[in-house]
Design an enzyme around this catalytic site. Sequence first.
Site, PDB file in Angstrom:
ATOM      1  N   HIS A 146      35.006  66.267  38.513  1.00  0.00           N
ATOM      2  CA  HIS A 146      35.270  64.975  39.156  1.00  0.00           C
ATOM      3  C   HIS A 146      36.701  64.875  39.683  1.00  0.00           C
ATOM      4  O   HIS A 146      36.957  64.157  40.651  1.00  0.00           O
ATOM      5  CB  HIS A 146      34.931  63.810  38.221  1.00  0.00           C
ATOM      6  CG  HIS A 146      33.507  63.355  38.358  1.00  0.00           C
ATOM      7  ND1 HIS A 146      32.457  64.070  37.815  1.00  0.00           N
ATOM      8  CD2 HIS A 146      32.948  62.303  39.008  1.00  0.00           C
ATOM      9  CE1 HIS A 146      31.324  63.447  38.117  1.00  0.00           C
ATOM     10  NE2 HIS A 146      31.588  62.374  38.842  1.00  0.00           N
ATOM     11  N   ASP A 199      25.792  64.869  41.159  1.00  0.00           N
ATOM     12  CA  ASP A 199      26.637  64.089  40.245  1.00  0.00           C
ATOM     13  C   ASP A 199      26.223  64.348  38.794  1.00  0.00           C
ATOM     14  O   ASP A 199      27.069  64.516  37.908  1.00  0.00           O
ATOM     15  CB  ASP A 199      26.475  62.597  40.596  1.00  0.00           C
ATOM     16  CG  ASP A 199      27.545  61.717  39.955  1.00  0.00           C
ATOM     17  OD1 ASP A 199      28.653  62.211  39.670  1.00  0.00           O
ATOM     18  OD2 ASP A 199      27.273  60.518  39.773  1.00  0.00           O
ATOM     19  N   HIS A 206      29.361  61.132  47.277  1.00  0.00           N
ATOM     20  CA  HIS A 206      30.014  61.399  45.988  1.00  0.00           C
ATOM     21  C   HIS A 206      29.437  62.645  45.296  1.00  0.00           C
ATOM     22  O   HIS A 206      30.147  63.588  44.982  1.00  0.00           O
ATOM     23  CB  HIS A 206      29.869  60.159  45.095  1.00  0.00           C
ATOM     24  CG  HIS A 206      30.341  60.359  43.692  1.00  0.00           C
ATOM     25  ND1 HIS A 206      31.664  60.277  43.337  1.00  0.00           N
ATOM     26  CD2 HIS A 206      29.669  60.655  42.547  1.00  0.00           C
ATOM     27  CE1 HIS A 206      31.792  60.504  42.037  1.00  0.00           C
ATOM     28  NE2 HIS A 206      30.592  60.739  41.532  1.00  0.00           N
ATOM     29  N   HIS A 242      36.489  66.425  42.972  1.00  0.00           N
ATOM     30  CA  HIS A 242      35.884  65.431  43.865  1.00  0.00           C
ATOM     31  C   HIS A 242      36.940  64.464  44.386  1.00  0.00           C
ATOM     32  O   HIS A 242      37.037  64.188  45.580  1.00  0.00           O
ATOM     33  CB  HIS A 242      34.789  64.643  43.129  1.00  0.00           C
ATOM     34  CG  HIS A 242      34.471  63.331  43.799  1.00  0.00           C
ATOM     35  ND1 HIS A 242      35.190  62.173  43.547  1.00  0.00           N
ATOM     36  CD2 HIS A 242      33.562  63.003  44.747  1.00  0.00           C
ATOM     37  CE1 HIS A 242      34.733  61.206  44.312  1.00  0.00           C
ATOM     38  NE2 HIS A 242      33.739  61.677  45.050  1.00  0.00           N
TER      39      HIS A 242
HETATM   40 ZN   LIG Z   1      30.243  60.891  39.434  1.00  0.00          ZN
END
Ligand SMILES: [Zn+2]
Length: 386
Positions: free
Chosen positions: A263, A180, A280, A266
Amino acid sequence: MSEKTDRTPVSVFASPGRYVQGRGALGRLGALISGLGSRRPLVLTDDVVRGLTEEVITESFEEAGLPLVFERFGGVPTSAEAERVARVIDEGGHDVVIGLGGGTAIDTAKASGDNSGVPWVSAATVASTDAPTSALSVIYTESGSFEAYRFYDRNPALVVVDTQYVAEAPVRFLSAGVGDAFATWIEARAVRRAHSQNMVEGLPTHAGSTLAELCWDLLWRSALPALEAVEKNLVTPDVEAVVEATTLLSGLGFESGGLAAAHAIHDGLTAVDRTHHLTHGEKVNIGSLTQLVLEGAPASEIDPFAEFTARAGLPTTLTEAGLGDADDAVLDEVVRAAMAPSETIHKLAFEPSHRDVRDALHAVEGIGRRARTRVGLGEPTPEDYT
Ligand SMILES: [Zn+2]
């Protein structure tokens, strides 16, 4: 245009009120909450985290003369769960809500605090995401797909991260945090190049972008020794540095530096059930690689990044994400969700086409496989993440 209605872009930087990190930090929670003026806090956590922390927190609240009320977190940060917890806050007359544990409990505490109009506090026992620091929640559907970002006008009043708990948690959590956090600079750099807005409706300040870059530097320096230390439940200066990167700097950096394609990819991946075994940060790493491909990053940049993150235990191939045999129809679903109008992929300096994004995703497979081979890792498989 009059001066009053002039909407010249301004630079905005957001941060939590206070950040406290270290071994045993959770033992200070009572005093810190009391320092906020709270008399009746509510602690939102799941049974596992409660079992691990109850003794420390009970003692800490007793010392501070605070009543301790736990509320059981349902496990998924949905709108319904936030509304339920908000009713508990209202009915119990609570004046602060503390999200204790990982990103999902913390994100739900923010949403319920906002619903009830009380401040919220993040008390992190893992360093798997930058959720503790930010002023937004990721809201999921009941089935675990990304639904929306929910933005608040305030960050947490306080963030507490206990690195002893981080070191005792499975190493996969810290590894996910590294995934992340690595995206932070990749995305903030793209936002700065494009003169796009950050996540707090402003242009990035120098502080926002620079903290994102510092996050990147700390990870390259300390992530591998930190992960090795956490394998043995050790808290070392490298662990402290990486936890600061994954929790504080990644949070400040993505929020005030801005998000871009990593992201968004993601979020696209969460639209497909077969990626749900990844956390995540693991899905974000596929997003980082995809963004680098889209940007035309040179092999001298993308290959070392793929190798490093593979060594850090992160997925670098679609196969690990459960998409090894995915046909174009499945990837199209990912791309459609990643390119939704509200998505941050549109903050890039260029507008990639649907086909560009799908091809970039396909290209990650080969890049990731070659990187794994170079660092001596075997055939990629989704089972490594179950
Ligand atoms: Zn994140």
